[in-house]
Write an enzyme that holds these catalytic residues in place. Structure first.
Site, PDB file in Angstrom:
ATOM      1  N   VAL A 133      -8.986   5.116  28.482  1.00 29.61           N
ATOM      2  CA  VAL A 133      -9.672   5.856  28.776  1.00 29.61           C
ATOM      3  C   VAL A 133      -9.289   6.637  29.960  1.00 29.61           C
ATOM      4  O   VAL A 133      -8.339   5.986  30.863  1.00 29.61           O
ATOM      5  CB  VAL A 133     -11.082   5.582  29.005  1.00 29.61           C
ATOM      6  N   CYS A 134      -9.566   7.871  30.450  1.00 28.41           N
ATOM      7  CA  CYS A 134      -9.420   8.222  31.661  1.00 28.41           C
ATOM      8  C   CYS A 134      -9.854   7.367  32.823  1.00 28.41           C
ATOM      9  O   CYS A 134     -10.668   6.735  32.943  1.00 28.41           O
ATOM     10  CB  CYS A 134     -10.155   9.690  31.955  1.00 28.41           C
ATOM     11  N   PRO A 135      -9.015   7.360  33.906  1.00 27.16           N
ATOM     12  CA  PRO A 135      -7.939   8.188  34.394  1.00 27.16           C
ATOM     13  C   PRO A 135      -6.382   7.790  33.906  1.00 27.16           C
ATOM     14  O   PRO A 135      -5.453   8.663  33.945  1.00 27.16           O
ATOM     15  CB  PRO A 135      -7.749   8.423  35.676  1.00 27.16           C
ATOM     16  N   GLN A 185      -4.151  10.572  32.126  1.00 27.71           N
ATOM     17  CA  GLN A 185      -3.610  11.531  33.283  1.00 27.71           C
ATOM     18  C   GLN A 185      -2.634  10.882  33.970  1.00 27.71           C
ATOM     19  O   GLN A 185      -1.342  11.609  34.178  1.00 27.71           O
ATOM     20  CB  GLN A 185      -4.749  11.919  33.965  1.00 27.71           C
TER      21      GLN A 185
END
Length: 99
Positions: free
Chosen positions: A38-40, A43
């Site tokens: 999951v984020c982050p 990214q």
């Protein structure tokens, strides 16, 4: 009557069809499996990978985390052109071609 869709609330990158997604996956310089993450984290990993690619090379990130389809392209910003493929079964591929 149908309710609002995800596209009503978020700005998604351009989508690709199944055939284009397979062609792009074959062209990938690097593929990251981010399913279950999951984020982050996606990214961060995308930003790190984009920095190692040459202009024109392609990073493919596979994810089952819907917000990543918006957040990952936003995180790489102007460093890459983003497109997304939706499998229809909850798997997504984010294609990031380095500028």
């Amino acid at each position: 009557m149908t309710g609002p869709s995800l596209d009503d609330f978020v700005e998604m990158p351009d989508e690709v069809d199944d055939e284009t997604a397979e062609q792009l996956a074959d062209q990938a310089t690097e593929t990251q499996d981010m399913t279950g993450e999951v984020c982050p984290y996606p990214q961060v990993e995308a930003k790190k990978a984009i920095q190692t690619l040459d202009s024109g090379e392609l990073l493919v990130q596979e994810t089952d985390h819907v917000p990543s389809t918006e957040n990952v392209p936003r995180a790489v910003g102007d460093d890459a052109d983003a497109r997304v493929w939706r499998s229809g079964s909850g798997l997504y591929r984010i294609f990031l071609r380095k500028r």
